[in-house]
Scaffold this motif. Structure first.
Motif, PDB file in Angstrom:
ATOM      1  N   TYR A   1      42.732  43.423  29.450  1.00  0.00           N
ATOM      2  CA  TYR A   1      41.840  42.304  29.763  1.00  0.00           C
ATOM      3  C   TYR A   1      41.299  42.468  31.171  1.00  0.00           C
ATOM      4  O   TYR A   1      42.016  42.916  32.066  1.00  0.00           O
ATOM      5  N   PHE A   2      40.031  42.129  31.343  1.00  0.00           N
ATOM      6  CA  PHE A   2      39.498  41.996  32.695  1.00  0.00           C
ATOM      7  C   PHE A   2      38.308  41.060  32.678  1.00  0.00           C
ATOM      8  O   PHE A   2      37.670  40.849  31.651  1.00  0.00           O
ATOM      9  N   GLU A   3      38.063  40.478  33.820  1.00  0.00           N
ATOM     10  CA  GLU A   3      36.891  39.632  34.009  1.00  0.00           C
ATOM     11  C   GLU A   3      36.341  39.910  35.390  1.00  0.00           C
ATOM     12  O   GLU A   3      37.049  40.442  36.247  1.00  0.00           O
ATOM     13  N   THR A   4      35.093  39.560  35.585  1.00  0.00           N
ATOM     14  CA  THR A   4      34.442  39.826  36.867  1.00  0.00           C
ATOM     15  C   THR A   4      34.023  38.518  37.518  1.00  0.00           C
ATOM     16  O   THR A   4      33.809  37.504  36.851  1.00  0.00           O
TER      17      THR A   4
ATOM     18  N   ASP B   1      28.359  42.550  45.210  1.00  0.00           N
ATOM     19  CA  ASP B   1      29.734  42.984  44.987  1.00  0.00           C
ATOM     20  C   ASP B   1      30.260  42.399  43.684  1.00  0.00           C
ATOM     21  O   ASP B   1      29.902  41.288  43.300  1.00  0.00           O
ATOM     22  N   VAL B   2      31.127  43.161  43.031  1.00  0.00           N
ATOM     23  CA  VAL B   2      31.803  42.681  41.834  1.00  0.00           C
ATOM     24  C   VAL B   2      33.302  42.771  42.094  1.00  0.00           C
ATOM     25  O   VAL B   2      33.795  43.787  42.577  1.00  0.00           O
ATOM     26  N   HIS B   3      34.003  41.713  41.784  1.00  0.00           N
ATOM     27  CA  HIS B   3      35.449  41.669  41.938  1.00  0.00           C
ATOM     28  C   HIS B   3      36.062  41.462  40.565  1.00  0.00           C
ATOM     29  O   HIS B   3      35.547  40.699  39.754  1.00  0.00           O
ATOM     30  N   TYR B   4      37.155  42.150  40.309  1.00  0.00           N
ATOM     31  CA  TYR B   4      37.793  42.137  38.999  1.00  0.00           C
ATOM     32  C   TYR B   4      39.162  41.463  39.059  1.00  0.00           C
ATOM     33  O   TYR B   4      39.918  41.662  40.001  1.00  0.00           O
ATOM     34  N   VAL B   5      39.459  40.705  38.026  1.00  0.00           N
ATOM     35  CA  VAL B   5      40.806  40.210  37.750  1.00  0.00           C
ATOM     36  C   VAL B   5      41.174  40.857  36.425  1.00  0.00           C
ATOM     37  O   VAL B   5      40.383  40.855  35.485  1.00  0.00           O
TER      38      VAL B   5
ATOM     39  N   LYS C   1      41.544  33.219  43.606  1.00  0.00           N
ATOM     40  CA  LYS C   1      41.916  31.960  42.955  1.00  0.00           C
ATOM     41  C   LYS C   1      42.254  32.183  41.479  1.00  0.00           C
ATOM     42  O   LYS C   1      43.250  31.662  40.974  1.00  0.00           O
ATOM     43  N   ARG C   2      41.439  32.965  40.799  1.00  0.00           N
ATOM     44  CA  ARG C   2      41.647  33.217  39.371  1.00  0.00           C
ATOM     45  C   ARG C   2      42.930  34.031  39.128  1.00  0.00           C
ATOM     46  O   ARG C   2      43.694  33.729  38.207  1.00  0.00           O
ATOM     47  N   GLU C   3      43.166  35.043  39.955  1.00  0.00           N
ATOM     48  CA  GLU C   3      44.387  35.837  39.816  1.00  0.00           C
ATOM     49  C   GLU C   3      45.618  34.937  39.967  1.00  0.00           C
ATOM     50  O   GLU C   3      46.556  35.014  39.163  1.00  0.00           O
ATOM     51  N   ARG C   4      45.614  34.100  40.974  1.00  0.00           N
ATOM     52  CA  ARG C   4      46.750  33.193  41.204  1.00  0.00           C
ATOM     53  C   ARG C   4      46.936  32.232  40.037  1.00  0.00           C
ATOM     54  O   ARG C   4      48.055  31.920  39.642  1.00  0.00           O
TER      55      ARG C   4
END
Length: 94
Positions: free
Chosen positions: A51-54, A2-6, A63-66
């Motif tokens: 901008y986005f990161e995975t 799975d890949v999750h994006y911020v 955690k990163r979004e927060r």
């Protein structure tokens, strides 16, 4: 895997920054572009992906979004500039 994006979106004048996370970035961007004026992104026309990161794990993306949401505007702009100094709409490259 799975890949999750911020990700960070902005409007055409770069006056508004929106931080979000998702598992399906293309679908989420489409939803943002079709939002009604009653939503935050719809009201301010925040549809440009700058901008986005995975990350591999959902907990890391949360955690990163927060973390990014707590940052001041200057730090967010610095983050965007570090990878996308021209503030191009990255959705064109997905």
């Amino acid at each position: 895997m799975d890949v999750h994006y911020v990700y960070i979106l902005t409007n055409k004048n770069h006056t508004v920054l929106y931080v979000g996370r998702t598992k399906q970035l293309k679908l989420r961007l489409k939803q943002h572009k079709n939002n009604s004026s009653k939503t935050f992104t719809g009201k301010y026309n925040v549809t440009k992906l700058v901008y986005f990161e995975t990350t591999k794990y959902v907990n890391n993306s949360i955690k990163r979004e927060r973390q990014i949401k707590k940052w001041n505007r200057a730090w967010k702009i610095s983050l965007i500039n570090s990878l996308n100094p021209d503030w191009k709409d990255l959705s064109e490259y997905l």
